[in-house]
Scaffold this motif. Structure first.
Motif, PDB file in Angstrom:
ATOM      1  N   PRO A  85       0.816  -1.224   0.000  1.00 32.65           N
ATOM      2  CA  PRO A  85       0.000   0.000   0.000  1.00 32.65           C
ATOM      3  C   PRO A  85       0.847   1.271   0.000  1.00 32.65           C
ATOM      4  N   GLN A  86       2.017   1.218   0.625  1.00 35.28           N
ATOM      5  CA  GLN A  86       2.902   2.386   0.627  1.00 35.28           C
ATOM      6  C   GLN A  86       3.324   2.733  -0.801  1.00 35.28           C
ATOM      7  N   ALA A  87       3.556   1.729  -1.631  1.00 34.49           N
ATOM      8  CA  ALA A  87       3.952   1.970  -3.023  1.00 34.49           C
ATOM      9  C   ALA A  87       2.835   2.681  -3.786  1.00 34.49           C
ATOM     10  N   TYR A  88       1.593   2.277  -3.572  1.00 35.61           N
ATOM     11  CA  TYR A  88       0.475   2.953  -4.234  1.00 35.61           C
ATOM     12  C   TYR A  88       0.345   4.388  -3.758  1.00 35.61           C
ATOM     13  N   ILE A  89       0.487   4.608  -2.462  1.00 39.61           N
ATOM     14  CA  ILE A  89       0.393   5.967  -1.922  1.00 39.61           C
ATOM     15  C   ILE A  89       1.485   6.856  -2.515  1.00 39.61           C
ATOM     16  N   GLU A  90       2.712   6.345  -2.567  1.00 45.03           N
ATOM     17  CA  GLU A  90       3.815   7.130  -3.119  1.00 45.03           C
ATOM     18  C   GLU A  90       3.609   7.394  -4.611  1.00 45.03           C
ATOM     19  N   ALA A  91       3.066   6.445  -5.340  1.00 43.73           N
ATOM     20  CA  ALA A  91       2.813   6.649  -6.771  1.00 43.73           C
ATOM     21  C   ALA A  91       1.817   7.784  -6.982  1.00 43.73           C
ATOM     22  N   PHE A  92       0.748   7.807  -6.200  1.00 44.04           N
ATOM     23  CA  PHE A  92      -0.228   8.888  -6.321  1.00 44.04           C
ATOM     24  C   PHE A  92       0.368  10.217  -5.888  1.00 44.04           C
ATOM     25  N   GLU A  93       1.230  10.229  -4.867  1.00 40.60           N
ATOM     26  CA  GLU A  93       1.885  11.469  -4.448  1.00 40.60           C
ATOM     27  C   GLU A  93       2.740  12.036  -5.578  1.00 40.60           C
ATOM     28  N   ILE A  94       3.467  11.169  -6.269  1.00 45.35           N
ATOM     29  CA  ILE A  94       4.327  11.624  -7.360  1.00 45.35           C
ATOM     30  C   ILE A  94       3.487  12.172  -8.507  1.00 45.35           C
ATOM     31  N   ILE A  95       2.347  11.546  -8.773  1.00 39.42           N
ATOM     32  CA  ILE A  95       1.471  12.012  -9.855  1.00 39.42           C
ATOM     33  C   ILE A  95       0.853  13.359  -9.503  1.00 39.42           C
ATOM     34  N   LEU A  96       0.350  13.489  -8.285  1.00 46.03           N
ATOM     35  CA  LEU A  96      -0.385  14.689  -7.899  1.00 46.03           C
ATOM     36  C   LEU A  96       0.510  15.861  -7.526  1.00 46.03           C
ATOM     37  N   ARG A  97       1.627  15.595  -6.894  1.00 44.43           N
ATOM     38  CA  ARG A  97       2.552  16.649  -6.485  1.00 44.43           C
ATOM     39  C   ARG A  97       3.953  16.270  -6.953  1.00 44.43           C
ATOM     40  N   PRO A  98       4.476  16.947  -7.948  1.00 44.23           N
ATOM     41  CA  PRO A  98       5.796  16.578  -8.503  1.00 44.23           C
ATOM     42  C   PRO A  98       6.906  16.618  -7.454  1.00 44.23           C
ATOM     43  N   HIS A  99       7.803  15.684  -7.573  1.00 46.14           N
ATOM     44  CA  HIS A  99       8.965  15.588  -6.695  1.00 46.14           C
ATOM     45  C   HIS A  99      10.191  15.950  -7.523  1.00 46.14           C
ATOM     46  N   THR A 100      10.835  17.049  -7.156  1.00 46.46           N
ATOM     47  CA  THR A 100      11.948  17.533  -7.965  1.00 46.46           C
ATOM     48  C   THR A 100      13.300  17.429  -7.263  1.00 46.46           C
ATOM     49  N   GLN A 101      13.311  17.179  -5.991  1.00 45.83           N
ATOM     50  CA  GLN A 101      14.562  17.052  -5.258  1.00 45.83           C
ATOM     51  C   GLN A 101      15.044  15.604  -5.294  1.00 45.83           C
ATOM     52  N   GLU A 102      16.331  15.422  -5.504  1.00 39.70           N
ATOM     53  CA  GLU A 102      16.933  14.100  -5.488  1.00 39.70           C
ATOM     54  C   GLU A 102      18.069  14.073  -4.481  1.00 39.70           C
ATOM     55  N   GLU A 103      18.258  12.925  -3.867  1.00 37.33           N
ATOM     56  CA  GLU A 103      19.393  12.775  -2.974  1.00 37.33           C
ATOM     57  C   GLU A 103      19.825  11.308  -2.968  1.00 37.33           C
ATOM     58  N   VAL A 104      21.089  11.108  -2.729  1.00 36.44           N
ATOM     59  CA  VAL A 104      21.643   9.768  -2.597  1.00 36.44           C
ATOM     60  C   VAL A 104      22.142   9.630  -1.167  1.00 36.44           C
ATOM     61  N   THR A 105      21.650   8.622  -0.473  1.00 32.07           N
ATOM     62  CA  THR A 105      22.027   8.402   0.917  1.00 32.07           C
ATOM     63  C   THR A 105      22.596   6.994   1.079  1.00 32.07           C
TER      64      THR A 105
END
Length: 128
Positions: free
Chosen positions: A61-81
């Protein structure tokens, strides 16, 4: 008990790769799963396997939630940890950890370092 879980994990990977459940393919899959070498002889606690499988169930379910978040609100920051690998992990559990991290749309494992670290790429929303 964990030997059976390793065998089941190998068979699941085999069936995901071949997508064929014929009798011949099942025989080949079982043969391959049994013939693959077992490098580590350390005993893994059953609770580690159950915890990893439970985390995978939660990740769906977390994967579905994150997919909808990316669709609805763009994610432009990237980081490598770098994330620490839990101690005394067998190759099967390391595979499940990498699968769990990569399964969600916002994260992917770039590299597994033999010294006990995962290199993880994440996308985040830009902070206002």
């Amino acid at each position: 008990m964990t030997g059976y879980l390793n065998l089941i994990l190998r068979l699941v990977i085999w069936f995901l790769l071949t997508a064929n459940f014929s009798a011949v393919n099942i025989i080949i899959g079982v043969s391959v799963a049994l013939l693959l070498p077992h490098k580590h002889r350390s005993r893994t606690a059953l609770k580690d396997w159950l915890r990893a499988l439970g985390e995978i169930v939660v990740a769906i379910p977390q994967a579905y939630i994150e997919a909808f978040e990316i669709i609805l609100r763009p994610h432009t920051q990237e980081e490598v940890t770098m994330e620490r690998v839990p101690p005394q992990r067998t190759p099967g559990l390391i595979f499940l950890d990498i699968f769990l991290i990569t399964f969600t749309p916002k994260t992917i494992v770039l590299k597994y370092h033999e010294h006990g670290w995962y290199e993880v790429h994440r996308v985040r929303r830009r902070k206002a």
